[in-house]
Design a protein around this motif. Structure first.
Motif, short mmCIF file in Angstrom:
data_model
loop_
_atom_site.label_atom_id
_atom_site.label_comp_id
_atom_site.label_asym_id
_atom_site.label_seq_id
_atom_site.Cartn_x
_atom_site.Cartn_y
_atom_site.Cartn_z
N ASN A 59 -29.41 -15.40 -13.60
CA ASN A 59 -28.63 -15.96 -14.78
C ASN A 59 -29.48 -16.56 -15.89
O ASN A 59 -29.44 -16.24 -17.07
CB ASN A 59 -27.55 -16.73 -14.48
CG ASN A 59 -26.57 -16.91 -15.79
OD1 ASN A 59 -25.84 -16.10 -16.17
ND2 ASN A 59 -26.39 -18.32 -16.27
N LYS A 71 -25.98 -10.50 -16.42
CA LYS A 71 -26.27 -9.18 -15.71
C LYS A 71 -27.27 -9.38 -14.72
O LYS A 71 -27.19 -8.96 -13.53
CB LYS A 71 -26.70 -8.03 -16.67
CG LYS A 71 -25.84 -7.51 -17.70
CD LYS A 71 -26.50 -6.52 -18.51
CE LYS A 71 -25.55 -5.95 -19.54
NZ LYS A 71 -26.26 -4.95 -20.52
N ILE A 75 -25.44 -10.69 -11.62
CA ILE A 75 -24.68 -9.81 -10.88
C ILE A 75 -25.57 -8.81 -10.08
O ILE A 75 -25.16 -8.68 -9.01
CB ILE A 75 -23.90 -8.86 -11.94
CG1 ILE A 75 -22.71 -9.65 -12.44
CG2 ILE A 75 -23.20 -7.69 -11.19
CD1 ILE A 75 -22.15 -9.12 -13.69
N ILE A 76 -26.87 -8.55 -10.53
CA ILE A 76 -27.72 -7.88 -9.51
C ILE A 76 -28.10 -8.50 -8.52
O ILE A 76 -28.03 -7.98 -7.46
CB ILE A 76 -28.82 -7.35 -10.67
CG1 ILE A 76 -28.46 -6.44 -11.69
CG2 ILE A 76 -29.86 -6.64 -9.78
CD1 ILE A 76 -29.53 -5.96 -12.71
#
Length: 422
Positions: free
Chosen positions: A103, A109, A112-113
């Motif tokens: 983050n 994103k 999340i990855i």
């Protein structure tokens, strides 16, 4: 690795690489409430140790004696990438876990990855747990079997389904704090298995006389994939470091943990290779003569520990789904979700009941990504534009390339071997 460490809170981001007054206050409070150095070392050992001690002899047999060089190299590289993660954490004292680093580097994103890779790794570990239990119990009870409808299941497949039925009620529990003590059993289990192998070699009539092979080029991808898995505690280690009273002691705690685990892994793989040579199976317990009591103890430990850890590993995955879909928090839907997750692990375990190849796949595709690729990418992003040693940047880029090679080549060979065995 400690599976429960993947459940995390959203971090606060910082607008500057220099900590402000609030960050310093946060650090002072953290010093008062964090874990001690000795407890941190123990938690790190739990994060690094696990079923790797059972499969690492197979890795050495695949690569030959030259594999010891790869084992040492991956231990050093994995330690260094953990240091990179800690440097990233030092940029924001609010960071508590690995996804928080993503983050900070790339925003939501990135978080999340990284979370996706971690949860996928945990899910596949549960599958490997079922395979390990099935193979271990089938070794002790080769004649065991039963009918499901018109079809009869024998051996490891019969035990895989039976094991899933045992862990299902535990997987239904939303609070697993009472089971948290099993993480402490991990280090003890490794000692038991290593002790059993040494005992069989010394007093079980096996001896340490096999010369093995110097190098097996075709088996190097499999060997490196397994070695990468054994040192892949990166998903939990940032959380352990984040919980320290004094994060500056993190490198020292990491060094102690990696040296201890490396020594145990090297001892286990060398002694096993001297005993059984190239005939080592994907689980060293499969090579132990069951007539010996020490062998039976090791096999039972190898079977029981994964059953205890199954629900703990599953918990963060289910928690992430519940966080994303509020409907899954309802009791009936939650039970259905947890049952479905267990059923999926059973189906995949029955379809690909190849423990060594599954562990190699986890080590190459996910281990190479989580332990090598993502730490380097996050480090380069967070420290972009800052003054740093060009030699170190070149070294980070080299590790990044190694991670990509391992993830692609290792994944190809492990999947190819699984498909050939079907």
């Amino acid at each position: 690795m400690d599976p429960t460490s993947s459940v995390h809170q959203h971090p606060k981001t910082v607008s500057s690489l220099e900590p402000d007054e609030e960050a310093q206050q946060h650090q002072e409070i953290h010093y008062a409430k964090g874990t001690t150095f000795s407890k941190t070392c123990f938690n790190m050992l739990n994060a690094l140790s696990g079923v790797g001690v059972v499969v690492i002899p197979y890795g050495l047999s695949q690569g030959g004696w030259a594999g010891l060089g790869f084992l040492g190299l991956l231990a050093i590289i994995s330690y260094y990438t953990c240091l990179l993660l800690q440097r990233c954490m030092n940029m924001d004292p609010h960071i508590k876990c690995y996804p928080d680093i993503g983050n900070l580097a790339f925003g939501p994103k990135g978080k999340i990855i990284i979370s996706t890779f971690i949860y996928l790794q945990l899910f596949l570990l549960d599958i490997s747990f079922l395979i390990l239990v099935g193979d271990s119990l089938a070794k002790l009870y080769p004649e065991f079997g039963y009918k499901i409808g018109a079809r009869r299941l024998d051996g490891s497949k019969a035990f895989i389904i039976l094991s899933a039925m045992v862990v299902l009620p535990i997987a239904w529990l939303k609070s697993l704090r009472r089971l948290a003590y099993v993480s402490a059993i991990g280090a003890f289990a490794c000692v038991v298995v290593i002790g059993a192998v040494i005992w069989v070699g010394l007093f079980g009539g096996v001896g340490f006389h096999d010369k093995g092979s110097l190098i097996n080029l075709s088996g190097i991808p499999m060997a490196t994939s397994i070695f990468a898995l054994c040192f892949n505690g990166h998903a939990g280690l940032p959380t352990v470091i984040g919980a320290m009273k004094d994060r500056s002691m993190g490198p020292k705690a990491l060094a102690i943990s990696f040296i201890t685990c490396s020594t145990a892994y090297a001892l286990m793989s060398v002694l096993s290779y001297l005993m059984f040579g190239d005939q080592i199976k994907s689980q060293i317990t499969q090579n132990l003569p069951i007539k010996n009591i020490s062998s039976k103890i090791a096999i039972y430990v190898a079977a029981i520990l994964p059953l205890l850890k199954y629900a703990l590993v599953m918990a963060p995955v289910v928690a992430a789904i519940e966080e994303s879909f509020s409907l899954c928090r309802k009791r009936v839907v939650n039970l259905l979700l947890r049952t479905t997750m267990v059923a999926l692990t059973v189906i995949i375990a029955l379809t690909f009941p190849f423990f060594g190849d599954m562990m190699a796949f986890i080590g190459s595709f996910l281990g190479g990504t989580v332990a090598l690729i993502l730490p380097c990418i996050c480090y380069l992003k967070i420290f972009k534009g800052t003054k740093s040693c060009m030699v170190e940047k070149a070294m980070v880029m080299g590790i990044l390339m190694l991670g990509f090679c391992m993830a692609t080549i290792g994944t190809y060979f492990s999947l190819k071997r699984m498909l050939q065995k079907m």
